[in-house]
Design a protein around this motif. Structure first.
Motif, short mmCIF file in Angstrom:
data_model
loop_
_atom_site.label_atom_id
_atom_site.label_comp_id
_atom_site.label_asym_id
_atom_site.label_seq_id
_atom_site.Cartn_x
_atom_site.Cartn_y
_atom_site.Cartn_z
N UNK A 5 2.15 -0.91 6.31
CA UNK A 5 2.68 -0.61 7.64
C UNK A 5 1.56 -0.69 8.69
N UNK A 6 1.77 -1.49 9.73
CA UNK A 6 0.71 -1.70 10.71
C UNK A 6 0.44 -0.45 11.54
N UNK A 7 1.45 0.40 11.74
CA UNK A 7 1.19 1.64 12.45
C UNK A 7 0.14 2.48 11.73
N UNK A 8 0.28 2.58 10.41
CA UNK A 8 -0.70 3.31 9.61
C UNK A 8 -2.03 2.57 9.59
N UNK A 9 -1.98 1.26 9.47
CA UNK A 9 -3.20 0.44 9.47
C UNK A 9 -4.02 0.71 10.72
N UNK A 26 6.12 -11.96 -3.86
CA UNK A 26 5.62 -12.74 -2.74
C UNK A 26 5.73 -11.98 -1.43
N UNK A 27 6.77 -11.16 -1.29
CA UNK A 27 6.94 -10.37 -0.08
C UNK A 27 5.78 -9.41 0.09
N UNK A 28 5.33 -8.82 -1.02
CA UNK A 28 4.19 -7.92 -0.97
C UNK A 28 2.93 -8.66 -0.56
N UNK A 29 2.74 -9.86 -1.09
CA UNK A 29 1.58 -10.67 -0.71
C UNK A 29 1.60 -10.97 0.78
N UNK A 30 2.77 -11.32 1.30
CA UNK A 30 2.87 -11.65 2.73
C UNK A 30 2.53 -10.44 3.60
N UNK A 31 3.04 -9.28 3.21
CA UNK A 31 2.82 -8.10 4.04
C UNK A 31 1.35 -7.71 4.10
#
Length: 646
Positions: A354-358, A300-305
């Motif tokens: 990671x939002x920095x990479x995104x 679920x943590x992966x889904x949230x991220x």
């Protein structure tokens, strides 16, 4: 009537100064059909190519990239990686083993077993029914034409090829660390770009790419259990499903063991796809753009991220378009795959959420995919401009939205708040760019710096390339704001977008736009910052009284000249900004805030010292500070400020 005539003349002059550049460029259409065997990790494919020679030149031969041939023992990439890894043995470096490895490659290629190696081989190139003569140079294929391609002509080609997918090494491959089966970048025989500088047949040794603008119609046949994520728009979603279908559609069951996925993309210069039998698929439409996220099924943590990726993208896109120009394509996909983060047309392969990479990879849609710059020759315009934009977007998102995300845990938000507080406490300026400046300072003080004009594959160290292309390239834009003013620099970026999207600009093209918008001469800035490794270092010198005036001496210690902002702060709390233009600019930047500003005579670049005056008494002065905005990349800031004791 006179007024209308004058308006017409003014408009004509504006159009003349800011005219769209007229530079020819080639065009290509690919129709690619490929069959992927997931048991053998091999594929067979065909390409039908329509190539338009818009150049004034007659082409006696053409070239194709065969990137995957790099993933074989003793290839140029293999040997180069191992040689660079040896360069700094025993030196304390960023990597834990003390070497200058590209950690994703290291010596792994030399150890690949035959079934784990990559290869691409063109079996035939047929033009007008006749097979052409082929010669393979590892990652470059030369096609010797029986008849030359004439200027302003179109040529139809049929290409047959075969390939084996290597274990994930660098951007392309199978079975990466995160368990993604296929990351299919640089996977097809790709036509080499022919431009105003001739053929750009760069062997695949380490880093960057360059391609011909064109249209792609790609059909991928693969095991029916695999979901495919790719560049472009899926043409048959209701026959495939996997979350692509129109809501409420009943997707037919496959009639065999494979499915064929058909994607189309227009006005792009590359095509990427990835496939896995345990992908999850999210999508959301934002500002008319369909955003997708594909990731390996997990907890679920992966889904949230990954849901957080689309939540953040929805909030970032309006700002990105306002600051850097409209995103022109109908879709964009964030695809888990590859070896970290790598941009492609309408998609990116990223290691995680990671939002920095995104933000970084998405901003490559502007500073590579839209501009199509030759990354090998101008990596600072690709990675540097993108790193600058990433800082801007990240700062905007973190300031306005990060703590509001419904997909982040309270613990994650607390960590983010702590980080934000720490950054604010450091008071580093300009906002969002402190990491880029720090990276440049470390490079400039190291023995590894080389000019930004160095070909990306020919840097002597991986560290030198990375810090130069990313950090120093980003500082180029931030520091340009110091030279011409941030507001003017922002207008430059919009004008650069308007004039040069879809046109392969080079470094001088950008500088010319900046000169036209700012009205200042900037050739000196390119020559010093791009073509040399000279550094900036200014210092506050003596303060004296002469003829009843306070005189302040400034010293240029570094070899690179700059215009100089000097802030005088007085004991009564008032301030004065003293601006000293550089003579090579032939003008001044506009005022940037309400602080009283005094413009002085130009500082000649040949002169190591400069003296200016203030009418205020020396007894009134509390401090003298060079570059209070900290946008000037002065490598020694310890001598930039003088505080006068009471």
């Amino acid at each position: 009537m006179k007024r209308v005539f004058l308006v017409f003349i003014a408009a004509s002059l504006f159009q003349q100064v800011f005219a769209q550049p007229d530079r020819w460029q080639q065009h290509i259409r690919y129709a690619i059909n490929v069959n992927m065997d997931v048991a053998t990790n091999r594929l067979n494919g065909t390409e039908k190519i329509e190539y338009t020679n818009n150049s004034p030149d007659t082409l006696q031969h053409i070239f194709f990239h065969l990137y995957w041939n790099a993933f074989q023992p003793n290839s140029s990439m293999d040997v180069r990686s191992r040689e660079l890894g040896k360069l700094e043995t025993g030196t304390k470096r960023r990597n834990t083993d003390g070497l200058d490895w590209d950690q994703r490659v290291k010596d792994r290629i030399s150890k690949l077993a035959p079934d784990d190696q990559g290869y691409q081989h063109v079996k035939s190139v047929v033009i007008n029914g006749k097979a052409q003569q082929l010669r393979e140079y590892e990652t470059i294929l030369e096609v010797k034409l029986d008849k030359p391609l004439l200027p302003k002509s179109k040529t139809l080609m049929d290409v047959a090829f075969e390939a084996q997918v290597n274990l994930q090494i660098r951007r392309s491959g199978r079975d990466n660390v995160e368990g993604i089966r296929y990351s299919m970048s640089q996977w097809y025989p790709k036509m080499v770009e022919y431009d105003y500088q001739g053929w750009n047949a760069n062997p695949y040794v380490a880093r960057e790419f360059y391609g011909v603008w064109g249209d792609f119609d790609v059909k991928i046949t693969i095991d029916k259990n695999y979901m495919v994520a790719a560049t472009g728009i899926l043409q048959n979603p209701n026959l495939l499903g996997f979350g692509y279908e129109t809501p409420g559609t009943k997707v037919p069951a496959p009639t065999g063991n494979t499915l064929t996925w058909n994607f189309k993309g227009e006005n792009i210069h590359d095509f990427v796809w990835a496939a896995d039998d345990h992908y999850k698929h999210l999508s959301k439409k934002v500002n008319g753009v369909m955003l997708h996220a594909f990731y390996k099924a997990g907890d679920a943590k992966n889904d949230s991220s990954w849901n957080n990726v689309l939540w953040a993208a929805e909030r970032a896109l309006p700002y990105m378009e306002k600051r850097f120009g409209k995103y022109p394509w109908p879709t964009y996909s964030f695809i888990q795959g590859g070896d970290g983060g790598m941009e492609y047309s309408m998609a990116t392969l990223i290691k995680n959420s990671s939002l920095g990479t995104v933000f970084h990879e998405w901003m490559h849609s502007w500073y590579q995919q839209l501009m199509g710059t030759n990354e090998s020759l101008f990596p600072w315009m690709d990675e540097g401009f993108t790193s600058y934009a990433e800082g801007e977007v990240s700062d905007y998102y973190n300031t306005n939205f990060a703590l509001q995300s419904p997909w982040l845990s309270d613990a994650a938000k607390q960590r983010m708040q702590h980080t934000a507080d720490s950054v604010r406490a450091l008071n580093k300026l300009p906002r969002g760019q402190s990491g880029n400046y720090d990276g440049y300072y470390a490079l400039a003080k190291s023995p590894y710096e080389e000019p930004l004009s160095t070909h990306s594959d020919h840097y002597n160290t991986n560290l030198g390339y990375s810090a130069a292309a990313y950090s120093k390239g980003a500082v180029f834009l931030s520091q340009l704001g110091y030279i011409i003013g941030d507001t003017v620099r922002n207008k430059v970026l919009h004008e650069y977008y308007r004039q040069w999207h879809f046109k392969h600009p080079n470094g001088n093209d950008f500088v010319r736009v900046a000169e036209k918008v700012s009205g200042l001469e900037l050739e000196w800035y390119k020559e010093y910052w791009i073509n040399s490794i000279k550094t900036i270092d200014y210092a506050v010198g003596d303060i004296n009284v002469a003829n009843g005036k306070t005189q302040i001496t400034l010293k240029r210690i570094g070899k690179m000249p700059m215009p100089v902002d000097v802030l005088l702060t007085f004991k009564d709390g008032t301030r004065e900004l003293h601006y000293i233009p550089l003579n090579l600019m032939y003008g001044e930047k506009p005022a940037e805030d309400d602080t009283p500003r005094f413009i002085h005579a130009e500082w000649k670049w040949t002169h190591p010292e400069y003296v200016f005056e203030t009418s205020r008494s020396i007894k009134d002065i509390k401090s003298v500070e060079i570059d209070p905005s900290q946008r000037m990349a002065d490598v020694n800031k310890s001598n930039n400020k003088l505080v006068i004791p009471d």
